[in-house]
Design an enzyme around this catalytic site. Sequence first.
Site, mmCIF file in Angstrom:
data_model
loop_
_atom_site.group_PDB
_atom_site.id
_atom_site.type_symbol
_atom_site.label_atom_id
_atom_site.label_comp_id
_atom_site.label_asym_id
_atom_site.label_seq_id
_atom_site.Cartn_x
_atom_site.Cartn_y
_atom_site.Cartn_z
ATOM 1 C CE1 TYR A 179 3.683 8.987 -4.564
ATOM 2 C CE2 TYR A 179 4.519 8.034 -6.599
ATOM 3 C CZ TYR A 179 3.730 7.947 -5.469
ATOM 4 O OH TYR A 179 2.969 6.816 -5.243
ATOM 5 N NE ARG A 215 7.414 12.420 0.405
ATOM 6 C CZ ARG A 215 7.664 11.265 1.042
ATOM 7 N NH1 ARG A 215 8.788 11.106 1.713
ATOM 8 N NH2 ARG A 215 6.801 10.256 1.005
ATOM 9 C CG PHE A 247 11.478 -1.865 9.490
ATOM 10 C CD1 PHE A 247 12.553 -1.031 9.234
ATOM 11 C CD2 PHE A 247 10.444 -1.377 10.276
ATOM 12 C CE1 PHE A 247 12.612 0.257 9.755
ATOM 13 C CE2 PHE A 247 10.481 -0.086 10.805
ATOM 14 C CZ PHE A 247 11.575 0.727 10.543
ATOM 15 C CD GLU A 258 1.968 20.004 -5.981
ATOM 16 O OE1 GLU A 258 0.856 19.508 -6.268
ATOM 17 O OE2 GLU A 258 2.071 21.075 -5.361
ATOM 18 C CD GLN A 303 14.169 6.902 6.572
ATOM 19 O OE1 GLN A 303 13.290 7.700 6.228
ATOM 20 N NE2 GLN A 303 14.779 6.103 5.704
ATOM 21 C CD GLN A 326 8.605 8.861 11.149
ATOM 22 O OE1 GLN A 326 8.795 9.034 12.349
ATOM 23 N NE2 GLN A 326 9.585 8.552 10.318
HETATM 24 N N1 LIG Z 1 2.783 0.565 -3.005
HETATM 25 C C1 LIG Z 1 2.305 1.613 -2.386
HETATM 26 O O1 LIG Z 1 2.378 1.763 -1.155
HETATM 27 C C2 LIG Z 1 1.607 2.690 -3.169
HETATM 28 C C3 LIG Z 1 0.957 3.683 -2.451
HETATM 29 C C4 LIG Z 1 0.290 4.690 -3.171
HETATM 30 C C5 LIG Z 1 0.240 4.670 -4.558
HETATM 31 N N2 LIG Z 1 0.862 3.671 -5.217
HETATM 32 C C6 LIG Z 1 0.799 3.694 -6.691
HETATM 33 O O2 LIG Z 1 0.470 2.394 -7.185
HETATM 34 C C7 LIG Z 1 1.151 2.160 -8.425
HETATM 35 C C8 LIG Z 1 1.958 0.883 -8.335
HETATM 36 O O3 LIG Z 1 2.834 1.022 -7.238
HETATM 37 P P1 LIG Z 1 3.828 -0.192 -6.836
HETATM 38 O O4 LIG Z 1 3.988 -0.137 -5.363
HETATM 39 O O5 LIG Z 1 3.391 -1.438 -7.510
HETATM 40 O O6 LIG Z 1 5.184 0.322 -7.462
HETATM 41 P P2 LIG Z 1 6.251 -0.418 -8.392
HETATM 42 O O7 LIG Z 1 7.374 0.551 -8.518
HETATM 43 O O8 LIG Z 1 6.502 -1.791 -7.930
HETATM 44 O O9 LIG Z 1 5.453 -0.533 -9.787
HETATM 45 C C9 LIG Z 1 5.427 0.495 -10.736
HETATM 46 C C10 LIG Z 1 5.565 -0.146 -12.124
HETATM 47 O O10 LIG Z 1 5.506 0.866 -13.112
HETATM 48 C C11 LIG Z 1 6.580 0.694 -14.018
HETATM 49 N N3 LIG Z 1 6.916 1.999 -14.569
HETATM 50 C C12 LIG Z 1 7.459 3.056 -13.924
HETATM 51 N N4 LIG Z 1 7.594 4.089 -14.767
HETATM 52 C C13 LIG Z 1 7.107 3.690 -15.986
HETATM 53 C C14 LIG Z 1 6.971 4.291 -17.254
HETATM 54 N N5 LIG Z 1 7.382 5.551 -17.486
HETATM 55 N N6 LIG Z 1 6.441 3.559 -18.261
HETATM 56 C C15 LIG Z 1 6.044 2.277 -18.059
HETATM 57 N N7 LIG Z 1 6.148 1.637 -16.870
HETATM 58 C C16 LIG Z 1 6.674 2.348 -15.850
HETATM 59 C C17 LIG Z 1 7.703 0.087 -13.185
HETATM 60 O O11 LIG Z 1 8.655 -0.576 -13.967
HETATM 61 C C18 LIG Z 1 6.903 -0.867 -12.285
HETATM 62 O O12 LIG Z 1 6.714 -2.107 -12.905
HETATM 63 C C19 LIG Z 1 1.982 3.407 -8.689
HETATM 64 O O13 LIG Z 1 1.246 4.276 -9.550
HETATM 65 C C20 LIG Z 1 2.114 4.047 -7.318
HETATM 66 O O14 LIG Z 1 2.254 5.464 -7.402
HETATM 67 C C21 LIG Z 1 1.555 2.682 -4.579
HETATM 68 O O1 LIG Z 2 1.029 5.338 0.670
HETATM 69 C C1 LIG Z 2 1.414 6.269 -0.010
HETATM 70 O O2 LIG Z 2 0.666 7.013 -0.614
HETATM 71 C C2 LIG Z 2 2.895 6.409 -0.245
HETATM 72 O O3 LIG Z 2 3.525 5.525 0.685
HETATM 73 C C3 LIG Z 2 4.859 5.344 0.459
HETATM 74 O O4 LIG Z 2 5.528 6.555 0.738
HETATM 75 P P1 LIG Z 2 6.144 6.695 2.218
HETATM 76 O O5 LIG Z 2 5.074 6.561 3.231
HETATM 77 O O6 LIG Z 2 7.047 7.847 2.296
HETATM 78 O O7 LIG Z 2 6.975 5.331 2.223
HETATM 79 P P2 LIG Z 2 8.244 4.810 2.983
HETATM 80 O O8 LIG Z 2 9.457 5.168 2.220
HETATM 81 O O9 LIG Z 2 7.931 3.385 3.222
HETATM 82 O O10 LIG Z 2 8.321 5.617 4.385
HETATM 83 C C4 LIG Z 2 7.326 5.437 5.353
HETATM 84 C C5 LIG Z 2 7.867 5.987 6.673
HETATM 85 O O11 LIG Z 2 8.867 5.086 7.142
HETATM 86 C C6 LIG Z 2 10.064 5.787 7.441
HETATM 87 N N1 LIG Z 2 11.173 4.855 7.147
HETATM 88 C C7 LIG Z 2 11.409 4.469 5.878
HETATM 89 C C8 LIG Z 2 12.421 3.577 5.616
HETATM 90 C C9 LIG Z 2 13.216 3.089 6.691
HETATM 91 O O12 LIG Z 2 14.161 2.286 6.519
HETATM 92 N N2 LIG Z 2 12.936 3.509 7.949
HETATM 93 C C10 LIG Z 2 11.929 4.382 8.219
HETATM 94 O O13 LIG Z 2 11.681 4.747 9.373
HETATM 95 C C11 LIG Z 2 10.041 7.032 6.572
HETATM 96 O O14 LIG Z 2 10.792 8.084 7.156
HETATM 97 C C12 LIG Z 2 8.549 7.351 6.549
HETATM 98 O O15 LIG Z 2 8.222 8.150 7.661
HETATM 99 C C13 LIG Z 2 5.118 4.882 -0.947
HETATM 100 O O16 LIG Z 2 6.491 4.756 -1.139
HETATM 101 C C14 LIG Z 2 4.571 5.870 -1.934
HETATM 102 O O17 LIG Z 2 4.665 5.382 -3.275
HETATM 103 C C15 LIG Z 2 3.151 5.991 -1.677
HETATM 104 O O18 LIG Z 2 2.568 6.898 -2.591
#
Ligand SMILES: NC(=O)c1ccc[n+]([C@@H]2O[C@H](COP(=O)([O-])OP(=O)(O)OC[C@H]3O[C@@H](n4cnc5c(N)ncnc54)[C@H](O)[C@@H]3O)[C@@H](O)[C@H]2O)c1
Ligand SMILES: O=C(O)[C@H]1O[C@H](OP(=O)(O)OP(=O)(O)OC[C@H]2O[C@@H](n3ccc(=O)[nH]c3=O)[C@H](O)[C@@H]2O)[C@H](O)[C@@H](O)[C@@H]1O
Length: 359
Positions: free
Chosen positions: A189, A186, A235, A191, A248, A253
């Site tokens: 992402y 991971r 889900f 780091e 998972q 968690q």
């Molecule tokens: N959704 C979450 O739970 C969550 C949690 C923490 C942080 N974030 C951050 O919020 C932002 C948006 O997340 P999201 O959930 O909308 O994800 P997402 O994957 O739906 O959106 C990311 C967008 O960035 C674009 N993209 C990816 N790499 C690119 C690149 N090299 N150049 C140009 N475009 C690029 C993708 O095509 C996509 O449209 C991200 O920076 C993510 O790290 C999201």
């Molecule tokens: O909020 C955040 O900062 C991060 O949250 C998520 O990361 P993560 O929490 O790992 O997201 P999931 O893949 O949705 O997993 C959440 C938990 O659900 C569990 N999980 C995931 C998928 C599944 O089908 N079942 C299940 O139990 C995973 O093991 C994990 O413990 C987002 O994917 C990251 O981009 C984001 O940076």
Amino acid sequence: MIGFSLNLRFRLLTMATGASNGEHKSTKPPPTPSPLRNSKFFQSNMRILVTGGAGFIGSHLVDKLMENEKNEVIVADNYFTGSKDNLRKWIGHPRFELIRHDVTEALLVEVDQIYHLACPASPIFYKYNPVKTIKTNVIGTLNMLGLAKRVGARILLTSTSEVYGDPLVHPQPESYWGNVNPIGVRSCYDEGKRVAETLMFDYHRQHGIEIRIARIFNTYGPRMNIDDGRVVSNFIAQALRDEPLTVQSPGTQTRSFCYVSDMVDGLIRLMEGENTGPINIGNPGEFTMIELAETVKELINPGIEIKMVENTPDDPRQRKPDITNAKKLLGWEPKIKLRDGLPLMEADFRLRLGVAKKV
Ligand SMILES: NC(=O)c1ccc[n+]([C@@H]2O[C@H](COP(=O)([O-])OP(=O)(O)OC[C@H]3O[C@@H](n4cnc5c(N)ncnc54)[C@H](O)[C@@H]3O)[C@@H](O)[C@H]2O)c1
Ligand SMILES: O=C(O)[C@H]1O[C@H](OP(=O)(O)OP(=O)(O)OC[C@H]2O[C@@H](n3ccc(=O)[nH]c3=O)[C@H](O)[C@@H]2O)[C@H](O)[C@@H](O)[C@@H]1O
């Protein structure tokens, strides 16, 4: 018990050093913005770049920004995980432009604000090409900071709760430095986002760039990719397809889930405010994955099976934002509870999957 004593020692340390929420004041004035910004007779619109604006959070952010007729919005996206379909209602609008662009390449556009969201968020996608993920976070953020410096724009980075890694302090305040594996699957992402935050503050201190950093916690809502592997989308899609909900291991968690409209409100308040951050933006409502599965089962498909499956390495065991600063500095807190947000996402998934509600 260990967690408690660590927590206590951590809080005593931060009180002693006052490092809990140290101000990060720059000694440099911000670069001069476009002369248009201060013109007396012609007040141009606010020109806003949203990188990653074709994605889940980004497209909802664009919707909100476009509601303000004084805003012109430019989206730069490489469609790695996003889709033009998320922005279809704006294509052709006189105040909207869409560019297919990869932020690992430099971009030159005259803008006043940059919301830098470009980065794959789903673990399945960011682990698919780890080198590209860290390039996007490091080189992409460097390119956006270079643009901000060149045109005098204010820049907001969507960082993540993953900067705390597998946290030993719970809930996580912004002053917690985290517990992150630098060489795990991971790390591209976790780091990558930590380096992005470092770059933001270095440009702020060295060049006076106006920065804003949001540490986003798990966000859900309509327009999430149906098969992007994240837990809420998984889900709901499984419940609608009559497939077992895949919890998972260990299933105990925890995560805290923020509805996307609350998230967008928080991001805009942060950009429009005067605080650099980092500021946690998330919903402190914490659930185990088993509790989440049981809630989805109850709300969407009571007959569905819940089954335990294997997890992936370095999965954080707990995550919950301390949102004291968001409340105090942004006047923000989430409004939508999980049980109210899930049905809104279910309706979106039913429409996209063509699965009618059983009467
Ligand atoms: N959704 C979450 O739970 C969550 C949690 C923490 C942080 N974030 C951050 O919020 C932002 C948006 O997340 P999201 O959930 O909308 O994800 P997402 O994957 O739906 O959106 C990311 C967008 O960035 C674009 N993209 C990816 N790499 C690119 C690149 N090299 N150049 C140009 N475009 C690029 C993708 O095509 C996509 O449209 C991200 O920076 C993510 O790290 C999201
Ligand atoms: O909020 C955040 O900062 C991060 O949250 C998520 O990361 P993560 O929490 O790992 O997201 P999931 O893949 O949705 O997993 C959440 C938990 O659900 C569990 N999980 C995931 C998928 C599944 O089908 N079942 C299940 O139990 C995973 O093991 C994990 O413990 C987002 O994917 C990251 O981009 C984001 O940076």
